[in-house]
Design an enzyme around this catalytic site. Sequence first.
Site, PDB file in Angstrom:
ATOM      1  N   TYR A 259       0.842  -1.201   0.000  1.00 31.59           N
ATOM      2  CA  TYR A 259       0.000   0.000   0.000  1.00 31.59           C
ATOM      3  C   TYR A 259       0.878   1.252   0.000  1.00 31.59           C
ATOM      4  O   TYR A 259       1.621   1.508   0.948  1.00 31.59           O
ATOM      5  CB  TYR A 259      -0.928   0.027   1.211  1.00 31.59           C
ATOM      6  CG  TYR A 259      -1.962  -1.073   1.250  1.00 31.59           C
ATOM      7  CD1 TYR A 259      -2.298  -1.802   0.107  1.00 31.59           C
ATOM      8  CD2 TYR A 259      -2.617  -1.390   2.433  1.00 31.59           C
ATOM      9  CE1 TYR A 259      -3.249  -2.814   0.151  1.00 31.59           C
ATOM     10  CE2 TYR A 259      -3.571  -2.397   2.480  1.00 31.59           C
ATOM     11  CZ  TYR A 259      -3.875  -3.109   1.337  1.00 31.59           C
ATOM     12  OH  TYR A 259      -4.812  -4.104   1.390  1.00 31.59           O
TER      13      TYR A 259
ATOM     14  N   LEU B   3     -21.773  -0.019  -4.874  1.00 35.59           N
ATOM     15  CA  LEU B   3     -22.869   0.115  -3.912  1.00 35.59           C
ATOM     16  C   LEU B   3     -22.734   1.387  -3.087  1.00 35.59           C
ATOM     17  O   LEU B   3     -23.220   1.463  -1.964  1.00 35.59           O
ATOM     18  CB  LEU B   3     -22.923  -1.123  -3.003  1.00 35.59           C
ATOM     19  CG  LEU B   3     -23.247  -2.433  -3.720  1.00 35.59           C
ATOM     20  CD1 LEU B   3     -23.204  -3.602  -2.756  1.00 35.59           C
ATOM     21  CD2 LEU B   3     -24.612  -2.361  -4.412  1.00 35.59           C
TER      22      LEU B   3
ATOM     23  N   PRO C 229     -17.077  -4.204   0.962  1.00 30.91           N
ATOM     24  CA  PRO C 229     -18.522  -4.323   1.210  1.00 30.91           C
ATOM     25  C   PRO C 229     -19.357  -3.475   0.261  1.00 30.91           C
ATOM     26  O   PRO C 229     -20.538  -3.768   0.051  1.00 30.91           O
ATOM     27  CB  PRO C 229     -18.665  -3.840   2.665  1.00 30.91           C
ATOM     28  CG  PRO C 229     -17.479  -2.956   2.897  1.00 30.91           C
ATOM     29  CD  PRO C 229     -16.370  -3.586   2.110  1.00 30.91           C
ATOM     30  N   LEU C 230     -18.750  -2.446  -0.318  1.00 35.15           N
ATOM     31  CA  LEU C 230     -19.470  -1.598  -1.286  1.00 35.15           C
ATOM     32  C   LEU C 230     -19.134  -1.981  -2.719  1.00 35.15           C
ATOM     33  O   LEU C 230     -19.422  -1.223  -3.660  1.00 35.15           O
ATOM     34  CB  LEU C 230     -19.145  -0.119  -1.046  1.00 35.15           C
ATOM     35  CG  LEU C 230     -19.381   0.397   0.371  1.00 35.15           C
ATOM     36  CD1 LEU C 230     -19.163   1.901   0.428  1.00 35.15           C
ATOM     37  CD2 LEU C 230     -20.785   0.036   0.850  1.00 35.15           C
ATOM     38  N   ALA C 231     -18.529  -3.166  -2.888  1.00 38.66           N
ATOM     39  CA  ALA C 231     -18.217  -3.680  -4.232  1.00 38.66           C
ATOM     40  C   ALA C 231     -17.411  -2.663  -5.039  1.00 38.66           C
ATOM     41  O   ALA C 231     -17.742  -2.356  -6.189  1.00 38.66           O
ATOM     42  CB  ALA C 231     -19.480  -4.091  -4.976  1.00 38.66           C
TER      43      ALA C 231
ATOM     44  N   GLY D 272     -24.171   4.099  -4.052  1.00 44.79           N
ATOM     45  CA  GLY D 272     -25.382   4.854  -4.334  1.00 44.79           C
ATOM     46  C   GLY D 272     -25.279   5.682  -5.599  1.00 44.79           C
ATOM     47  O   GLY D 272     -26.272   6.265  -6.046  1.00 44.79           O
TER      48      GLY D 272
ATOM     49  N   GLY E 239     -17.255   0.434  -4.832  1.00 43.60           N
ATOM     50  CA  GLY E 239     -17.981   1.661  -5.166  1.00 43.60           C
ATOM     51  C   GLY E 239     -19.291   1.448  -5.890  1.00 43.60           C
ATOM     52  O   GLY E 239     -20.116   2.370  -5.973  1.00 43.60           O
TER      53      GLY E 239
END
Length: 343
Positions: free
Chosen positions: A58, A216, A210-212, A218, A214
Amino acid sequence: MSLSDLRPLGRTGVRVSPYVLGTMNFGSRGGTTHEESIALIHRALDAGINIVDTADTYSRGESEIIVGKALHSRRDDVILASKFHNAVDDDPTHRGNSRRWIARAVEDSLRRLDTDHLDLYQVHRPESVTALEDTVATLDDLVRAGKIRYYGTSVFSPGELIEAQWIADRTKANRAATEQVPYSPLVRGIERETLPIARTYGLGVITYGPLAAGWLSGNYRLGADQPHSHRADLIPGRFDIDAPANAAKLAAADALAVLAEESGLTLIQLAIGFVLAHPDVTAAIIGPRTEEHLDTYLEAAEVVLSHDILDRIDEIVPPGTIFHERDTGKIPDALADPALRRR
């Protein structure tokens, strides 16, 4: 659900918060300064997160340096995890899963993190050119030497997960304790075999994305303009809403957004709640880049989804669904290299 509701990390006896603070966005990769990143780490710890995950790759080690600074006076209260395998510079020998590289990589990580041990050291990706026996033996040696407390894997195939366990048993080595994998309402491949294997062998499962990535957030909605993001700039094409290959994924993301609205939730709350509802998931990595991002994640930590909502998610994206092989974290060599499929 609360961040104070600690969960067992597999069979290690260690208990961790439902959130893991991911640090991939700290430093040059995410465009955050050391001061901004350290402030985010401290806020996350103050909120109840007790495990921090980083990697030598990273920002080419900068993330580990930042984490080391942030934990200087709080090290004993934090479960510290890092990873090796990916490139850390332009030298092609400075990467991989060999005994030679692991022995150097762990010392470099310990120095950057300003600590004498890692609580969890993870193989960032499997590697076919290195015997898994050598990797397991080396990690076992590091446990016995006190440089790491436990070791884990990341994005291993079901066969590789089982093989690593068998090797450890056969050689009387310490077993891998954890597996880190992508998981979200849009990326459900681990439900097929990985999570059942984790249950059988008592692996702690740390999920990411968890938001795939981005999808998810929105912002990905039918009829909306192409969202712009830092991640999309780094990986062109994977987030193109006009690409035919992304049509089904976009439709599912939109349907999940509608479900969230009907349920009085944000899509982020729906996604986080889904991941943490699975009984075989230990914790979810969150990767905030700003204070606003962290606040949004912390608000979502209190959400518990009903069975009715979980059933609706299953209807939109059936269990085990994979829209793209790349979403699994690693395209298997047998699929990526044509030479392995031809005489």
